[in-house]
Design a protein around this motif. Sequence first.
Motif, short mmCIF file in Angstrom:
data_model
loop_
_atom_site.label_atom_id
_atom_site.label_comp_id
_atom_site.label_asym_id
_atom_site.label_seq_id
_atom_site.Cartn_x
_atom_site.Cartn_y
_atom_site.Cartn_z
N ASP B 2 0.87 -1.17 0.00
CA ASP B 2 0.00 0.00 0.00
C ASP B 2 0.90 1.21 0.00
N ILE B 7 -1.40 3.39 6.58
CA ILE B 7 -2.19 2.16 6.42
C ILE B 7 -1.28 0.94 6.55
N ASP B 47 -3.23 -3.03 -2.34
CA ASP B 47 -4.13 -1.87 -2.43
C ASP B 47 -4.46 -1.68 -3.91
N LEU B 48 -5.66 -1.23 -4.18
CA LEU B 48 -6.08 -1.08 -5.58
C LEU B 48 -5.41 0.12 -6.25
N MET B 49 -5.45 1.29 -5.56
CA MET B 49 -4.94 2.51 -6.18
C MET B 49 -3.58 2.86 -5.61
N VAL B 78 -11.32 1.30 -1.68
CA VAL B 78 -12.36 2.18 -1.12
C VAL B 78 -13.48 2.35 -2.15
N MET B 79 -13.27 1.79 -3.31
CA MET B 79 -14.28 1.95 -4.36
C MET B 79 -15.43 0.99 -4.14
N VAL B 80 -16.62 1.53 -4.35
CA VAL B 80 -17.78 0.66 -4.17
C VAL B 80 -18.36 0.23 -5.51
N LYS B 99 -12.40 -0.71 2.03
CA LYS B 99 -11.94 0.25 3.04
C LYS B 99 -13.12 1.13 3.40
N PRO B 100 -13.34 1.60 4.63
CA PRO B 100 -12.46 1.32 5.77
C PRO B 100 -12.49 -0.17 6.15
N MET B 103 -11.79 -5.13 10.34
CA MET B 103 -10.72 -6.05 10.72
C MET B 103 -11.22 -7.49 10.86
#
Lengths: 453, 116
Positions: B2, B7, B47-49, B78-80, B99-100, B103
């Motif tokens: 990431d 993070i 992480d995606l981005m 974090v993208m939906v 994200k968020p 856990m």
Amino acid sequence: MVDSLTASILSLSALLQFIAAYIAFHLVGVTKSRGWLLLSIAFLFMGLRRLISLLALYYGAGEIFTGVLPELVALVISVLMIAGVLYISDYFKSKAKAERALVESEKKYRTLVEMMNESVITLDREGRIIYANSKAAELFGSSVDDIIGTPITNYCGEECSRQFMQAIYKPQSVPFTLETEISDVNGKIKDVLVSISPIFDDKGDITVTIATLSDITPLKRTEEKLRDYAEKLKQSNELKDLFIDILHHDLMNYASIIKGYAEQAQGDGIDSETIMAIRRNAGRIIEVIENATKFSKLASMEKIKKVEMDLAEVISDVVQEFKPMLSEAGMSVENRIDRSLPVKANPIVEEIFGNFLSNAIKYARQGQKVMISAEEEGDYWKISFADYGPGVPEEQKVTIFDRFSRGGRGGVKGSGLGLAIAKRVAELHGGEVGVEDNVPRGSIFWTKLPKGE
Amino acid sequence: MDDEPDIRAILSKILNKRGYEVDLYESAEEAIEKLRSGDRPDLIILDLMMPGMSGIEACRVIKSDPTLKDIPVIILTVMVEPETKEESREAGADAHVDKPINMAKLFRTIESLLQK
């Protein structure tokens, strides 16, 4: 002696009566009234009677029209004449009535044209106005009397004149409609919708041309206003999408980091590292909110107030302000600007340089250095911030300044609004921003701003 | 991997506490280089981005490498938008966590992937 006088009178009388018969007969064809035929026969009989009397006199036969017969002939002639006159009077009566009706009808149409809410003009073959209603006079900003006789091209630009003359000479379709601009006698420009119809004579030639003109200026204004509203609506929609995007990405990201640290602290107890992380991310949330507010204000701004200032001073102040953050990131700035850069600008111009620096701190930290320089480029100052970081990939060189186009897969996370703000501020000053490669390593963010006089 | 240091830090803290050993990378390029040098983890969290190579691209590279493709990959996003999830699935990701980060969900996902 007496006989020769009588003979002369008789022959003259007979001649006149034949002529009258001929004229009456001719009028039958012209007026299509049977009355003239009856009168023509009556005149013929009268003429014949005189002719017979003349012949009798000539051959010495004496008076031949005596007794009942001649009176009967006279009676027949009288009847024919009365009947003829009656027929003819009928014809004249109906003709007079038709003429009255025509006058009335013309009056009616004239009133109609006068009362119309549209401008009506008639043009001759040279394009001169030969008739205009009062609405047309109003449209041309003059009186009816003053515009009669003036050529239509007086009120028209080149293109409009060409269209009018083409419509007068060679109408392609009837009626011919065009949307054009005219200027009235005071030079006021008006948008008009014109409909042109030629009037043809028996041979199919155009004699006059009738044109109706509607003033669509208010409509045009409304249309422009609507278009403006639509554009503003689109912008505010884009802003709304942007804010949702910010809520979703940036704020959510930093808030979730804070949440993670807080949860961790709840279990393990708090240490200074955790406090620093929470502080840092809360600071980022505040920065995002500040930038979003700033950007939304700049986006809706159309004009800014400009004062004379020196960009060299502005840049040196910004560098001073960023010193603590730069040294915290282990970075240094080399400001190579050694002259004054006079401009007419608004103090918000510093946003461009502040955002270039904070962008370098965020993304070109490993380059450790930012070099600032300025050069003259025509009517502009070109100010460059060169860094030695990873550089900007070719496909992001334009979109990096446009927050709206972010959100693409694999785009830069948290690039925030800084560069979009820089771009907007430059645009408000009539300038631009861009990024290019710094050879061999890093990128050069630049802005061009118009020089002050 | 990431690009966000905070993070990386909080994830490693929490995972360490759970008894997992964690290696951290701030870019996909760096991580893939390490993977190819023979350092083979039990699971990868992506992480995606990220600047440079994106999470999706990194996943594609990992899943098309015969020596690496068996390592389970979780993509964080974090993208939906459903299409990003679809895209990460097509790239071969074994799971994704929004994200968020929840856990409990992340641990469940990690445990179920490691059991396979």
